[in-house]
Write a protein that holds these residues in place. Structure first.
Motif, short mmCIF file in Angstrom:
data_model
loop_
_atom_site.label_atom_id
_atom_site.label_comp_id
_atom_site.label_asym_id
_atom_site.label_seq_id
_atom_site.Cartn_x
_atom_site.Cartn_y
_atom_site.Cartn_z
N GLN A 66 0.83 -1.20 0.00
CA GLN A 66 0.00 0.00 0.00
C GLN A 66 0.87 1.26 0.00
N GLU A 67 1.94 1.24 0.76
CA GLU A 67 2.86 2.38 0.80
C GLU A 67 3.53 2.58 -0.55
N GLN A 68 3.94 1.47 -1.19
CA GLN A 68 4.56 1.56 -2.51
C GLN A 68 3.58 2.10 -3.54
N LEU A 69 2.34 1.64 -3.48
CA LEU A 69 1.31 2.12 -4.40
C LEU A 69 1.06 3.62 -4.21
N LYS A 70 0.98 4.04 -2.95
CA LYS A 70 0.76 5.46 -2.66
C LYS A 70 1.90 6.30 -3.21
N LEU A 71 3.12 5.84 -3.04
CA LEU A 71 4.28 6.55 -3.56
C LEU A 71 4.24 6.61 -5.09
N LYS A 72 3.87 5.51 -5.72
CA LYS A 72 3.76 5.45 -7.17
C LYS A 72 2.67 6.40 -7.68
N GLU A 73 1.55 6.47 -6.95
CA GLU A 73 0.46 7.39 -7.32
C GLU A 73 0.93 8.84 -7.20
N GLN A 74 1.67 9.15 -6.13
CA GLN A 74 2.19 10.51 -5.96
C GLN A 74 3.16 10.87 -7.07
N GLU A 75 4.03 9.92 -7.43
CA GLU A 75 5.00 10.16 -8.50
C GLU A 75 4.29 10.41 -9.83
N LEU A 76 3.28 9.61 -10.14
CA LEU A 76 2.56 9.79 -11.40
C LEU A 76 1.79 11.11 -11.39
N THR A 77 1.22 11.48 -10.26
CA THR A 77 0.53 12.77 -10.16
C THR A 77 1.50 13.91 -10.49
N GLN A 78 2.69 13.84 -9.96
CA GLN A 78 3.70 14.88 -10.24
C GLN A 78 4.09 14.88 -11.72
N LYS A 79 4.24 13.69 -12.30
CA LYS A 79 4.59 13.60 -13.73
C LYS A 79 3.48 14.18 -14.60
N LEU A 80 2.24 13.83 -14.28
CA LEU A 80 1.11 14.36 -15.05
C LEU A 80 1.00 15.86 -14.88
N ASP A 81 1.19 16.34 -13.66
CA ASP A 81 1.12 17.77 -13.40
C ASP A 81 2.19 18.50 -14.21
N THR A 82 3.36 17.92 -14.30
CA THR A 82 4.44 18.50 -15.11
C THR A 82 4.08 18.45 -16.60
#
Length: 130
Positions: free
Chosen positions: A18-34
């Motif tokens: 769950q922690e890894q998934l949350k981190l992956k979701e945060q990373e993708l959110t940042q990539k999409l935002d960029t």
């Protein structure tokens, strides 16, 4: 004792996943935002597994989208499908990253709580033009 140990290991593994998934979701959110930084901001709602694109209000794109939001019959003239095709590609890429269950939404310019277009797992699920 063995069953208790198995449960503890299983719980620890689940928590780590769950922690890894949350981190992956945060990373993708940042990539999409960029990736969308020239036209708007991308946010992520963990509970609904939804990425939302909110357009900046001072761009030509947002003005066109606002007109379509007011009058969906203008969509064809404004090449709405070209824009939504790119949103579908983003949804497909999200599916590649996370498997299924994630939604990508374009929010309204006039009403930022209104979903103008949504895709889930690479397929359109709603559009203001339909």
């Amino acid at each position: 004792m063995e069953n208790g140990s198995t449960t503890v290991i299983s719980d620890a593994t689940t928590k780590k996943q769950q922690e890894q998934l949350k981190l992956k979701e945060q990373e993708l959110t940042q990539k999409l935002d960029t990736a969308y930084s020239k036209i708007g901001d991308v946010t992520f709602n963990t509970d609904t597994k939804t990425f939302q694109l909110k357009l900046y209000t001072d761009s030509d794109l947002s003005k066109s989208v606002a007109q379509i939001e007011t009058d969906p019959s203008l969509a064809e003239e404004a090449h709405w499908s070209n824009f939504t095709d790119s949103l579908l590609k983003t949804s497909k890429n999200i599916k590649k990253s996370f498997k299924t269950g994630y939604t990508f939404e374009l929010m309204g310019v006039n009403d930022s709580n209104k979903v103008l277009f949504a895709a889930k797992d690479g397929a359109e699920i709603s559009s203001i033009t339909k």
